[in-house]
Design an enzyme around this catalytic site. Structure first.
Site, PDB file in Angstrom:
ATOM      1  N   ASP A   1      19.481  -7.231   1.664  1.00 44.58           N
ATOM      2  CA  ASP A   1      20.019  -5.920   2.046  1.00 44.58           C
ATOM      3  C   ASP A   1      21.198  -6.065   2.998  1.00 44.58           C
ATOM      4  O   ASP A   1      22.150  -5.285   2.951  1.00 44.58           O
ATOM      5  CB  ASP A   1      18.928  -5.076   2.704  1.00 44.58           C
ATOM      6  CG  ASP A   1      17.684  -4.961   1.850  1.00 44.58           C
ATOM      7  OD1 ASP A   1      17.825  -4.857   0.617  1.00 44.58           O
ATOM      8  OD2 ASP A   1      16.569  -5.004   2.412  1.00 44.58           O
TER       9      ASP A   1
ATOM     10  N   ASP B   1       0.880  -1.165   0.000  1.00 45.90           N
ATOM     11  CA  ASP B   1       0.000   0.000   0.000  1.00 45.90           C
ATOM     12  C   ASP B   1       0.923   1.223   0.000  1.00 45.90           C
ATOM     13  O   ASP B   1       1.067   1.906   1.015  1.00 45.90           O
ATOM     14  CB  ASP B   1      -0.917  -0.013   1.233  1.00 45.90           C
ATOM     15  CG  ASP B   1      -1.810   1.211   1.323  1.00 45.90           C
ATOM     16  OD1 ASP B   1      -1.960   1.906   0.303  1.00 45.90           O
ATOM     17  OD2 ASP B   1      -2.335   1.487   2.425  1.00 45.90           O
TER      18      ASP B   1
END
Length: 340
Positions: free
Chosen positions: A281, A106
């Site tokens: 990451d 979202d």
């Protein structure tokens, strides 16, 4: 003097059901902040580097909470722009056993997606900086961010800064065709690329020969991918973590690096996953730390593999480990015994 690294991208609010619940079961969510480049910056700050995270956050309490979360782990937040309407959100349902994790985004019209080049003083941001890191997620956010990312890498090269990119293809953000077009232009200003076999195929139509969905791993196939990336974009180094998915809970994990002449492969770890988000990451953070501090290629592979294996034992997006802890695992101590 500590090496300076800048990372640039989006940090989001992550909402995760507790205790491996499914979305439809949950009546509460754990609040976590994270995002590819923010995760990498936290790793680098943990390792003692001068890590600077650049983004744009809404000027409201939620944006401030995200900024505070990064800053409390020692990351420089002085160049974070403020403004826009909202912080991007993603919902992460942690998988287990044969049930995979699931992510719902979202993030449309987030502050960083609507940012413009005028929000960032690249000349000042890159003053006395050694390294710049971005991911393919950042230009995928919007046409504006594709343009801003291009300006950023151009400014970095103007200042003599080494540039790394984790391709991190996200099908929910853009098409393969759009990704290939944009990333092709960014590669002109990029020195080091992190790309697993799926990223290379989806973005640049470079195939590895691995069955990425069936738990198979073809290291020789990935070597061919790395050679193609080096040759096509005149890169200094290509690297990847390679994940062998036995299940959502148990993975094999290793790192491979290629500098145009030499291939090196790390120790392979069998990991039991607590939280896989941020694993890639944390590899990026370990690799960048290794390169800016002058580690040899094999040492860099071992450090990056150990750092990212450890991350997946830690809940949340950030990798909360020290150089000593990573070096202990990289040195062969994988017993997990209690330290007293």
């Amino acid at each position: 003097m500590s090496k300076k690294v800048v990372t640039f991208g989006e940090i989001m609010l992550r909402l995760t059901p507790p205790d491996h619940q499914r979305f439809i079961q949950a009546d509460t969510f754990n609040v976590i902040y994270g995002g590819g480049e923010a995760n990498t910056a936290v790793s680098l700050a943990n390792y003692g580097l001068d890590a600077r995270f650049v983004t744009k956050l809404p000027n409201n309490p939620i944006g401030q909470a995200a900024l505070n979360e990064v800053r409390r782990f020692g990351v420089d937040t002085n160049y974070i722009a403020r403004g826009g309407d909202r912080l991007g959100i993603y919902y992460c349902e942690n998988g287990a056993s044969q049930r995979p994790s699931n992510v719902v985004y979202d993030r449309a019209h987030s502050a960083i997606a609507e940012a413009e080049n005028a929000d960032f003083d690249w000349e000042e941001i890159f003053a006395d900086v050694d390294w710049f890191h971005y991911t393919g997620i950042t230009p995928a956010l919007s046409k504006k961010m594709s343009d801003v990312t291009l300006e950023a890498v151009k400014a970095a090269k103007k200042h003599g800064v080494k540039v790394s990119c984790d391709l991190n293809y996200r099908a929910k953000l853009w098409s393969k065709e759009r990704a290939g077009q944009v990333m092709e232009g960014l590669m002109e200003y990029t020195d080091v690329v992190i790309a697993n076999e799926e990223d290379a195929e989806m973005v640049f139509d470079i195939k590895s020969g691995s069955d990425i969905t069936g738990g198979d791993l073809n290291v020789e196939g990935y070597k061919d991918v790395a050679k193609q990336l080096i040759d096509r974009f005149d890169l200094e180094l290509v690297g990847s973590h390679l994940r062998i998915s036995h299940s959502a809970s148990n993975n094999g994990w290793l790192v491979i690096l290629f500098d145009g002449e030499n291939f090196v492969q790390s120790t392979k770890y069998e990991i039991t996953i607590i939280d896989r988000v941020g694993g890639g990451d944390s590899f990026a953070g370990g690799l960048i730390y290794s390169l800016v501090t002058g580690k040899e290629l094999q040492e860099a592979a071992e450090f990056g593999a150990a750092a990212s294996a450890l991350k997946q034992s830690i809940p949340g997006d950030f990798n909360h480990v020290s150089v000593k802890e990573v070096e202990t695992l990289a040195g062969g101590n994988a017993s997990g015994r209690v330290k007293r």
